[in-house]
Write a protein that holds these residues in place. Sequence first.
Motif, PDB file in Angstrom:
ATOM      1  N   THR A   1     -19.554 -19.997  34.535  1.00 15.33           N
ATOM      2  CA  THR A   1     -19.846 -18.570  34.376  1.00 15.33           C
ATOM      3  C   THR A   1     -20.827 -18.150  35.463  1.00 15.33           C
ATOM      4  OG1 THR A   1     -19.470 -18.526  31.998  1.00 15.33           O
ATOM      5  CG2 THR A   1     -20.898 -16.828  32.902  1.00 15.33           C
ATOM      6  N   TYR A   2     -20.509 -17.059  36.139  1.00 16.85           N
ATOM      7  CA  TYR A   2     -21.346 -16.535  37.211  1.00 16.85           C
ATOM      8  C   TYR A   2     -21.827 -15.139  36.837  1.00 16.85           C
ATOM      9  CZ  TYR A   2     -18.896 -20.124  39.987  1.00 16.85           C
ATOM     10  OH  TYR A   2     -18.376 -21.292  40.450  1.00 16.85           O
ATOM     11  N   VAL A   3     -22.952 -14.756  37.418  1.00 18.52           N
ATOM     12  CA  VAL A   3     -23.410 -13.378  37.288  1.00 18.52           C
ATOM     13  C   VAL A   3     -24.140 -12.988  38.567  1.00 18.52           C
ATOM     14  CG1 VAL A   3     -25.576 -14.029  36.135  1.00 18.52           C
ATOM     15  CG2 VAL A   3     -24.708 -11.710  35.912  1.00 18.52           C
ATOM     16  N   LEU A   4     -23.779 -11.837  39.098  1.00 14.63           N
ATOM     17  CA  LEU A   4     -24.472 -11.257  40.246  1.00 14.63           C
ATOM     18  C   LEU A   4     -25.491 -10.261  39.697  1.00 14.63           C
ATOM     19  CD1 LEU A   4     -24.831 -10.712  43.311  1.00 14.63           C
ATOM     20  CD2 LEU A   4     -23.016  -9.004  43.108  1.00 14.63           C
ATOM     21  N   VAL A   5     -26.741 -10.419  40.095  1.00 11.94           N
ATOM     22  CA  VAL A   5     -27.824  -9.588  39.579  1.00 11.94           C
ATOM     23  C   VAL A   5     -28.480  -8.847  40.739  1.00 11.94           C
ATOM     24  CG1 VAL A   5     -29.850  -9.546  38.082  1.00 11.94           C
ATOM     25  CG2 VAL A   5     -28.231 -11.440  37.918  1.00 11.94           C
ATOM     26  N   GLY A   6     -28.653  -7.541  40.597  1.00 13.99           N
ATOM     27  CA  GLY A   6     -29.262  -6.756  41.657  1.00 13.99           C
ATOM     28  C   GLY A   6     -29.705  -5.391  41.143  1.00 13.99           C
ATOM     29  N   PRO A   7     -30.160  -4.545  42.036  1.00 13.93           N
ATOM     30  CA  PRO A   7     -30.593  -3.205  41.607  1.00 13.93           C
ATOM     31  C   PRO A   7     -29.427  -2.421  41.015  1.00 13.93           C
ATOM     32  CG  PRO A   7     -31.330  -3.696  43.851  1.00 13.93           C
ATOM     33  CD  PRO A   7     -30.353  -4.751  43.491  1.00 13.93           C
ATOM     34  N   SER A   8     -29.670  -1.736  39.916  1.00 13.88           N
ATOM     35  CA  SER A   8     -28.601  -0.952  39.294  1.00 13.88           C
ATOM     36  C   SER A   8     -28.173   0.216  40.179  1.00 13.88           C
ATOM     37  CB  SER A   8     -29.065  -0.427  37.924  1.00 13.88           C
ATOM     38  OG  SER A   8     -30.240   0.362  38.065  1.00 13.88           O
ATOM     39  N   SER A   9     -29.027   0.577  41.138  1.00 17.33           N
ATOM     40  CA  SER A   9     -28.685   1.675  42.048  1.00 17.33           C
ATOM     41  C   SER A   9     -27.734   1.233  43.157  1.00 17.33           C
ATOM     42  CB  SER A   9     -29.971   2.236  42.682  1.00 17.33           C
ATOM     43  OG  SER A   9     -30.678   1.212  43.378  1.00 17.33           O
ATOM     44  N   GLU A  10     -27.493  -0.068  43.267  1.00 18.05           N
ATOM     45  CA  GLU A  10     -26.593  -0.580  44.300  1.00 18.05           C
ATOM     46  C   GLU A  10     -25.141  -0.356  43.856  1.00 18.05           C
ATOM     47  OE1 GLU A  10     -25.120  -1.743  47.572  1.00 18.05           O
ATOM     48  OE2 GLU A  10     -27.303  -1.959  47.397  1.00 18.05           O
ATOM     49  N   ALA A  11     -24.451   0.576  44.495  1.00 14.97           N
ATOM     50  CA  ALA A  11     -23.102   0.961  44.069  1.00 14.97           C
ATOM     51  C   ALA A  11     -22.052  -0.097  44.371  1.00 14.97           C
ATOM     52  CB  ALA A  11     -22.713   2.283  44.743  1.00 14.97           C
ATOM     53  N   SER A  12     -22.345  -1.003  45.294  1.00 18.31           N
ATOM     54  CA  SER A  12     -21.330  -1.974  45.726  1.00 18.31           C
ATOM     55  C   SER A  12     -21.446  -3.313  45.015  1.00 18.31           C
ATOM     56  CB  SER A  12     -21.447  -2.196  47.239  1.00 18.31           C
ATOM     57  OG  SER A  12     -22.721  -2.720  47.572  1.00 18.31           O
ATOM     58  N   LEU A  13     -22.149  -3.399  43.879  1.00 20.97           N
ATOM     59  CA  LEU A  13     -22.327  -4.682  43.204  1.00 20.97           C
ATOM     60  C   LEU A  13     -20.993  -5.300  42.781  1.00 20.97           C
ATOM     61  CD1 LEU A  13     -25.483  -4.457  40.868  1.00 20.97           C
ATOM     62  CD2 LEU A  13     -25.165  -5.825  42.934  1.00 20.97           C
ATOM     63  N   SER A  14     -20.104  -4.479  42.203  1.00 18.18           N
ATOM     64  CA  SER A  14     -18.808  -5.019  41.756  1.00 18.18           C
ATOM     65  C   SER A  14     -17.997  -5.534  42.928  1.00 18.18           C
ATOM     66  CB  SER A  14     -18.034  -3.935  41.005  1.00 18.18           C
ATOM     67  OG  SER A  14     -18.680  -3.583  39.806  1.00 18.18           O
ATOM     68  N   GLN A  15     -17.954  -4.781  44.021  1.00 18.47           N
ATOM     69  CA  GLN A  15     -17.219  -5.208  45.208  1.00 18.47           C
ATOM     70  C   GLN A  15     -17.831  -6.479  45.784  1.00 18.47           C
ATOM     71  OE1 GLN A  15     -16.983  -2.182  48.204  1.00 18.47           O
ATOM     72  NE2 GLN A  15     -16.020  -3.511  49.721  1.00 18.47           N
ATOM     73  N   LEU A  16     -19.173  -6.555  45.785  1.00 19.06           N
ATOM     74  CA  LEU A  16     -19.861  -7.734  46.294  1.00 19.06           C
ATOM     75  C   LEU A  16     -19.564  -8.937  45.415  1.00 19.06           C
ATOM     76  CD1 LEU A  16     -21.833  -8.621  48.530  1.00 19.06           C
ATOM     77  CD2 LEU A  16     -23.705  -8.139  46.944  1.00 19.06           C
ATOM     78  N   ALA A  17     -19.485  -8.750  44.084  1.00 16.86           N
ATOM     79  CA  ALA A  17     -19.168  -9.839  43.169  1.00 16.86           C
ATOM     80  C   ALA A  17     -17.780 -10.407  43.449  1.00 16.86           C
ATOM     81  CB  ALA A  17     -19.263  -9.344  41.729  1.00 16.86           C
ATOM     82  N   MET A  18     -16.806  -9.558  43.725  1.00 15.11           N
ATOM     83  CA  MET A  18     -15.456 -10.034  44.058  1.00 15.11           C
ATOM     84  C   MET A  18     -15.461 -10.833  45.349  1.00 15.11           C
ATOM     85  SD  MET A  18     -13.173  -6.680  43.041  1.00 15.11           S
ATOM     86  CE  MET A  18     -13.268  -5.953  41.420  1.00 15.11           C
TER      87      MET A  18
END
Length: 282
Positions: A259-276
């Motif tokens: 199981t992985y989780v990417l954690v960062g600022p909630s204001s970062e709009a590209s978190l989902s794209q970065l996770a992929m």
Amino acid sequence: MLDFKKLPLDAQLTALLDGETTPEQKHDLEKRLTTDEGARRLYDKLRTGTDFGKHRLEDVLKEPVPLALVRSIKNVQPPKTPVASRISRPAMKFTPSGPQAIAGALALLIVGCCIGYFAAGNQDGLTGTQPQAIDTIVNPADWLADVTAYQRLIARQPRHIVEVPASQAEEISTWLTSTVGVAFRVPDLSASGWTFQGARVLLAGGRPTGQLIYTSADGDLVSIAFLKEGQLQSPDTDDFKETIRDEIGLVSWHNAGTTYVLVGPSSEASLSQLAMEIATAI
């Protein structure tokens, strides 16, 4: 009155774990945990011991009462005549003072945490296995809550965000793989504006968890945390699930028993794209 600051560090941290500190004492201890690596490690060990002791007590309380004991209690015959006391003694009443009550409570807390901590250590020694090999059930909610808390902690101390720097890539790979039990590759996120700074191991849900730390040119920080999925209780089957906890954004997914989780600022709009992007590289 008992001076809290003169107590041993383990007693102060135990009081913090059990919510027995004043707001001022809690603030001082949390401030120390952000700068004192030794205090932070002791706090993690005490918390692990406390959780272990609590779970063991819950297991004992769930055990059924032996049938033979129930029968023996039911078959006890009450005395035919009450036995009068030959000597009448005045009742003694003990009323502890304020300092005595506080000292006694802290002593009981310390003894309880130490029993849980050393019991956990003895179990590891008897089984001859590493901590990560113990099949302990981890609640995903607790795991994500701990990862979020660590993210907030390291974000507030930019000079101490990693335990092993990025320059020691071989040590990072060997260390995290042996500690967490997950083989991985460090994703190169430079094209997306993130620079790898290094790694650390944290306790999330009471289990060792690997964490890779990245920073941006603007000073923002993201991390990739991962844990063996076999240790999670009913893991979420939805991939790339995004959650926001105040100022922290999380995107979690599963792959190859991890199981992985990417954690960062909630204001970062590209978190989902970065996770992929990370999922295909790690």
